[in-house]
Design a protein around this motif. Structure first.
Motif, PDB file in Angstrom:
ATOM      1  N   THR A  65     -65.145  57.242  15.756  1.00 40.13           N
ATOM      2  CA  THR A  65     -65.492  56.511  16.975  1.00 40.13           C
ATOM      3  C   THR A  65     -65.897  57.517  18.046  1.00 40.13           C
ATOM      4  N   TYR A  66     -66.962  57.178  18.754  1.00 38.28           N
ATOM      5  CA  TYR A  66     -67.523  58.066  19.771  1.00 38.28           C
ATOM      6  C   TYR A  66     -67.630  57.331  21.094  1.00 38.28           C
ATOM      7  N   ASN A  67     -66.948  57.840  22.097  1.00 39.22           N
ATOM      8  CA  ASN A  67     -66.912  57.225  23.415  1.00 39.22           C
ATOM      9  C   ASN A  67     -68.010  57.806  24.299  1.00 39.22           C
ATOM     10  N   ASP A 108     -78.058  59.368  13.349  1.00 41.80           N
ATOM     11  CA  ASP A 108     -76.973  58.846  12.503  1.00 41.80           C
ATOM     12  C   ASP A 108     -77.434  57.588  11.779  1.00 41.80           C
ATOM     13  N   ASP A 109     -77.584  57.696  10.453  1.00 44.67           N
ATOM     14  CA  ASP A 109     -78.023  56.547   9.646  1.00 44.67           C
ATOM     15  C   ASP A 109     -76.904  55.546   9.402  1.00 44.67           C
ATOM     16  N   ASN A 110     -75.681  55.906   9.792  1.00 43.69           N
ATOM     17  CA  ASN A 110     -74.519  55.059   9.524  1.00 43.69           C
ATOM     18  C   ASN A 110     -73.911  54.542  10.833  1.00 43.69           C
ATOM     19  N   ALA A 111     -74.744  54.459  11.869  1.00 46.64           N
ATOM     20  CA  ALA A 111     -74.248  54.165  13.216  1.00 46.64           C
ATOM     21  C   ALA A 111     -74.210  52.685  13.534  1.00 46.64           C
ATOM     22  N   VAL A 112     -73.184  52.304  14.316  1.00 46.48           N
ATOM     23  CA  VAL A 112     -73.096  50.978  14.915  1.00 46.48           C
ATOM     24  C   VAL A 112     -72.781  51.195  16.390  1.00 46.48           C
ATOM     25  N   VAL A 113     -73.549  50.534  17.269  1.00 43.82           N
ATOM     26  CA  VAL A 113     -73.295  50.627  18.708  1.00 43.82           C
ATOM     27  C   VAL A 113     -72.438  49.432  19.107  1.00 43.82           C
ATOM     28  N   LEU A 114     -71.345  49.693  19.822  1.00 43.79           N
ATOM     29  CA  LEU A 114     -70.409  48.644  20.217  1.00 43.79           C
ATOM     30  C   LEU A 114     -70.252  48.623  21.732  1.00 43.79           C
ATOM     31  N   ASP A 115     -70.541  47.471  22.323  1.00 44.84           N
ATOM     32  CA  ASP A 115     -70.415  47.241  23.764  1.00 44.84           C
ATOM     33  C   ASP A 115     -69.123  46.462  23.985  1.00 44.84           C
ATOM     34  N   VAL A 116     -68.176  47.025  24.757  1.00 42.84           N
ATOM     35  CA  VAL A 116     -66.887  46.363  24.960  1.00 42.84           C
ATOM     36  C   VAL A 116     -66.745  45.773  26.366  1.00 42.84           C
ATOM     37  N   ASN A 147     -69.937  54.635  11.554  1.00 41.50           N
ATOM     38  CA  ASN A 147     -69.647  55.453  12.740  1.00 41.50           C
ATOM     39  C   ASN A 147     -69.908  54.583  13.969  1.00 41.50           C
ATOM     40  N   TYR A 148     -68.923  54.463  14.838  1.00 37.33           N
ATOM     41  CA  TYR A 148     -69.027  53.554  15.984  1.00 37.33           C
ATOM     42  C   TYR A 148     -69.244  54.314  17.291  1.00 37.33           C
ATOM     43  N   TYR A 149     -70.327  53.953  17.960  1.00 34.65           N
ATOM     44  CA  TYR A 149     -70.690  54.513  19.262  1.00 34.65           C
ATOM     45  C   TYR A 149     -70.344  53.449  20.290  1.00 34.65           C
ATOM     46  N   VAL A 150     -69.267  53.701  21.030  1.00 36.52           N
ATOM     47  CA  VAL A 150     -68.659  52.674  21.877  1.00 36.52           C
ATOM     48  C   VAL A 150     -68.938  52.983  23.350  1.00 36.52           C
ATOM     49  N   TYR A 151     -69.295  51.922  24.087  1.00 42.12           N
ATOM     50  CA  TYR A 151     -69.525  52.126  25.521  1.00 42.12           C
ATOM     51  C   TYR A 151     -69.064  50.925  26.329  1.00 42.12           C
ATOM     52  N   ALA A 180     -76.875  46.770  20.071  1.00 40.41           N
ATOM     53  CA  ALA A 180     -75.422  46.849  20.214  1.00 40.41           C
ATOM     54  C   ALA A 180     -74.759  45.533  19.813  1.00 40.41           C
ATOM     55  N   ILE A 181     -73.556  45.662  19.254  1.00 38.56           N
ATOM     56  CA  ILE A 181     -72.687  44.517  18.997  1.00 38.56           C
ATOM     57  C   ILE A 181     -71.813  44.380  20.232  1.00 38.56           C
ATOM     58  N   HIS A 182     -71.585  43.140  20.691  1.00 31.23           N
ATOM     59  CA  HIS A 182     -70.759  42.938  21.878  1.00 31.23           C
ATOM     60  C   HIS A 182     -69.426  42.311  21.498  1.00 31.23           C
ATOM     61  N   ILE A 183     -68.327  43.036  21.784  1.00 33.39           N
ATOM     62  CA  ILE A 183     -66.974  42.492  21.627  1.00 33.39           C
ATOM     63  C   ILE A 183     -66.193  42.892  22.882  1.00 33.39           C
ATOM     64  N   ASP A 184     -65.843  41.913  23.711  1.00 33.58           N
ATOM     65  CA  ASP A 184     -65.178  42.157  24.998  1.00 33.58           C
ATOM     66  C   ASP A 184     -63.731  42.624  24.782  1.00 33.58           C
ATOM     67  N   ILE A 185     -63.418  43.836  25.239  1.00 34.14           N
ATOM     68  CA  ILE A 185     -62.071  44.385  25.071  1.00 34.14           C
ATOM     69  C   ILE A 185     -61.038  43.571  25.844  1.00 34.14           C
ATOM     70  N   TYR A 186     -61.454  42.863  26.899  1.00 37.63           N
ATOM     71  CA  TYR A 186     -60.510  42.063  27.682  1.00 37.63           C
ATOM     72  C   TYR A 186     -60.042  40.816  26.928  1.00 37.63           C
ATOM     73  N   LYS A 187     -60.598  40.552  25.757  1.00 37.15           N
ATOM     74  CA  LYS A 187     -60.144  39.403  24.966  1.00 37.15           C
ATOM     75  C   LYS A 187     -58.824  39.700  24.247  1.00 37.15           C
ATOM     76  N   GLY A 188     -58.281  40.892  24.443  1.00 29.71           N
ATOM     77  CA  GLY A 188     -56.964  41.230  23.900  1.00 29.71           C
ATOM     78  C   GLY A 188     -56.896  41.111  22.387  1.00 29.71           C
ATOM     79  N   GLN A 189     -56.042  40.206  21.905  1.00 26.86           N
ATOM     80  CA  GLN A 189     -55.880  40.027  20.467  1.00 26.86           C
ATOM     81  C   GLN A 189     -57.195  39.580  19.823  1.00 26.86           C
TER      82      GLN A 189
END
Length: 105
Positions: A87-89, A16-24, A61-65, A38-47
């Motif tokens: 989004t891909y889990n 995927d040439d349009n992919a972004v990996v996201l670590d939550v 396209n976001y590959y989230v883990y 991977a980009i790191h954005i903590d899901i526990y940060k709520g808002q």
């Protein structure tokens, strides 16, 4: 949102040439290692999580883990509500990940 097996996620990401990996995961979890680029954005940060995600490019396209696949599934649902179409889990998360991991030290 699409739930992908470890193999499907890794294979699709590699092609995927349009992919972004996201670590939550939390900062403490990320300190144990992160999937390369991977980009790191903590899901526990709520808002705060929502604010940061809204800054991302919705055309990508976001590959989230996370650790096990639960939080990343929630993150994908939130992202869909915010207008992200692809989004891909990662099922099983880092607990089952056998690919590359980069140390964050």
């Amino acid at each position: 949102m699409e739930d992908l097996s470890q193999e499907e996620w890794a294979e699709q990401l590699a092609n995927d040439d349009n992919a972004v990996v996201l670590d939550v995961r939390t900062d403490a979890e990320v300190a144990e290692g992160i999937i390369p680029n991977a980009i790191h954005i903590d899901i526990y940060k709520g808002q705060g999580f929502i604010y940061q995600v809204e800054e991302l490019d919705k055309s990508k396209n976001y590959y989230v883990y996370c650790r096990s696949g639960n939080r990343s599934g929630q993150a994908c649902k939130i992202m869909e509500q915010l207008g992200f179409e692809n989004t891909y889990n990662l099922e099983g998360g880092m607990l089952q990940w056998t690919g590359d991991v980069v140390d964050m030290d």
